[in-house]
Design a protein around this motif. Structure first.
Motif: not given
Length: 152
Positions: A42-43, A47-49, A57-61
Motif C-alpha cells: 500500500l504505497n 488513488w484512494y488514500f 487515510p486508510n484502504m476502503p473496506g
C-alpha cells in the motif's frame, strides 16, 4: 501439482482485473483449486488514500474485500483451462477488524472450500502488521461455466 508463485506479470495471465483496480501485487503461493496467498503493498500514492479519508487515510473496506476476492479468483483461474477467466461475485459475508494504512503491506490468504459447476465457495483473510484486518466468506462464479449448467 506443487504450489508456485506468480510475479506481477504472470499474475495478469490469471487475474482479469488491471491497475488501478488490481488489488494484488504478488502471489507468493498458489495451489490451483486449493488456495492462493500473496500481498498488496500500500504505497502512499494509491488513488484512494487522498479521498478515504483526508487526514486519516486508510484502504476502503470494499477494496480490502476486493483484494480477497481477486486472490480467491487466482486460486480458481490457475486450474487447467481457466486462465484469465472472468469471475463475478455472488455473495460475501465480511468482517472488518482493523484499518489498513498507507505504507503497509496487506497480506492476503484465501482457500477454496468448494468448487463445483462454476461456483466457488471460499474463505479469505487480510492482515496488516501481523494482525487480522478483514475476513470474508465468499461465493464467486465463472459465469461462462455456470451458464452451461443452467436450464435452457
Amino acid at each position: 501439482m506443487s504450489p508456485f508463485s506468480l510475479d506481477e506479470k504472470e499474475l495478469l495471465l490469471y487475474q482479469p482485473n488491471r491497475p488501478p483496480f488490481l488489488m494484488i501485487d504478488f502471489v507468493s503461493e498458489v495451489l490451483p483449486g486449493k488456495f492462493a496467498n500473496g500481498y498488496k503493498n500500500l504505497n502512499e500514492d494509491e488513488w484512494y488514500f487522498p479521498i478515504h479519508f483526508p487526514g486519516n487515510p486508510n484502504m476502503p473496506g470494499a477494496l480490502q474485500l476486493e483484494a480477497l476476492a481477486q486472490m480467491l479468483t487466482v486460486a480458481i483461474t490457475t486450474l487447467p483451462g481457466l486462465k484469465g477467466k472472468v469471475t463475478h461475485a455472488i455473495s460475501h459475508e465480511v468482517k472488518f477488524k482493523k484499518e489498513v494504512k498507507p505504507g503497509r503491506k496487506y497480506e492476503i490468504q484465501t482457500k477454496i472450500i468448494n468448487w463445483n459447476r462454476g461456483i466457488c465457495k471460499g474463505l479469505g483473510q487480510g492482515f496488516t502488521d501481523g494482525e487480522l484486518a478483514c475476513e470474508a466468506k465468499m461465493t464467486i462464479t465463472i459465469p461462462e461455466i455456470l451458464k452451461s449448467f443452467l436450464p435452457k
